[in-house]
Scaffold this motif. Structure first.
Motif, mmCIF file in Angstrom:
data_model
loop_
_atom_site.group_PDB
_atom_site.id
_atom_site.type_symbol
_atom_site.label_atom_id
_atom_site.label_comp_id
_atom_site.label_asym_id
_atom_site.label_seq_id
_atom_site.Cartn_x
_atom_site.Cartn_y
_atom_site.Cartn_z
ATOM 1 N N ASP A 83 -44.419 6.135 13.092
ATOM 2 C CA ASP A 83 -45.194 5.389 14.087
ATOM 3 C C ASP A 83 -44.203 4.582 14.926
ATOM 4 O O ASP A 83 -43.061 4.347 14.504
ATOM 5 C CB ASP A 83 -46.201 4.456 13.395
ATOM 6 C CG ASP A 83 -47.393 4.150 14.284
ATOM 7 O OD1 ASP A 83 -48.499 4.661 14.010
ATOM 8 O OD2 ASP A 83 -47.208 3.409 15.277
ATOM 9 N N ASN A 136 -56.119 4.848 12.605
ATOM 10 C CA ASN A 136 -57.241 5.023 11.664
ATOM 11 C C ASN A 136 -57.275 6.423 11.057
ATOM 12 O O ASN A 136 -57.360 6.578 9.836
ATOM 13 C CB ASN A 136 -58.570 4.754 12.372
ATOM 14 C CG ASN A 136 -58.737 3.289 12.677
ATOM 15 O OD1 ASN A 136 -58.475 2.439 11.818
ATOM 16 N ND2 ASN A 136 -59.127 2.971 13.902
ATOM 17 N N LEU A 137 -57.193 7.427 11.937
ATOM 18 C CA LEU A 137 -57.266 8.802 11.442
ATOM 19 C C LEU A 137 -56.028 9.143 10.613
ATOM 20 O O LEU A 137 -56.125 9.736 9.530
ATOM 21 C CB LEU A 137 -57.412 9.761 12.634
ATOM 22 C CG LEU A 137 -57.592 11.225 12.284
ATOM 23 C CD1 LEU A 137 -58.789 11.440 11.384
ATOM 24 C CD2 LEU A 137 -57.733 12.053 13.559
#
Ligand code: ATP
Length: 215
Positions: free
Chosen positions: A118, A95-96
């Motif tokens: 990621d 999210n961040l």
């Protein structure tokens, strides 16, 4: 940063980007000079501090005239290396991480996130805010392509240390750590820590315990 910045105290150096951003928008509106009071109101730093900060840059404001906007801008550009774009990478597209990718520091076009990483295979190959997401396994290879020295860390706390080590191995020398974890890295690597939850708690604490005088 470069040039004579050894002479500039760290606290002053930290305020430079703030001044720079405001002066740039002033310049865009065609303003050629600015007083320390105007600056103070805009950037929320008291005017005595601004005058002291600026004295380090050899920018001595004249009474009734203020500071020359163009002179200050060119000084900041050189000092902050704003003439040279800095490429940044981001690790952890949660999210961040996504919010930061979308924000992408468009107010300061000299710093841009060029790649994100990621471990989640569903994220790999996506573009978020025009930034491509790669697998963390490709970190070293992609970093070579982009000549990046700064990384933002938005992985879960438990993954912060190992991820930080990977970044150091890949030649990163500055980490903006958004996780609550404290990183243990070689002394040659600079880590700046931003814990949003703590910042918020501190503000609430200060509001309760040190209320500001209302004028
Ligand atoms: P936040 O709101 O804190 O950004 P979140 O709840 O969306 O996070 P987290 O579990 O904190 O998700 O994970 C953030 C991102 O980091 C996820 O996309 C996750 O796949 C990724 N991630 C987890 N471990 C690693 C790792 N070792 N390297 C890179 N990315 C990782």
């Amino acid at each position: 940063m470069n040039t004579d910045q050894q002479k500039i105290p760290q606290a002053t150096a930290k305020r430079l980007p703030l001044y720079y951003r405001f002066l740039e928008s002033l310049y865009a509106t065609g303003k050629t000079r600015v007083s320390s009071t105007e600056l103070s109101e805009a950037v929320k730093v008291d005017s005595a501090t601004i005058r002291r900060d600026f004295s380090y840059f050899g920018a001595l404001g004249k009474k009734g005239y203020g500071y020359n906007v163009q002179y200050l801008l060119s000084f900041f550009r050189t000092t902050l290396d704003q003439d040279e774009a800095t490429d940044v990478v981001l690790l952890g597209v949660g999210n961040l991480g996504k919010a930061l990718l979308r924000y992408n520091f468009s107010k300061n076009e000299n710093t841009r996130i060029v790649a994100a990483f990621d471990i989640n295979k569903d994220m790999v190959g996506e573009q978020i805010g025009n930034v491509p997401v790669y697998h963390t396994d490709d970190l070293a290879e992609k970093l070579e392509e982009h000549n990046v020295s700064v990384a933002m860390l938005t992985v879960p706390s438990a993954a912060a240390q190992t991820t930080g080590e990977k970044l150091v191995e890949a030649g990163i020398s500055g980490i903006l750590n958004f996780t609550p974890a404290r990183l243990s890295v070689p002394t040659s690597v600079r880590v700046h820590h931003i814990d949003l939850a703590i910042e918020l708690q501190t503000l609430v604490y200060f509001l309760k315990n040190y209320p500001l005088d209302s004028e």
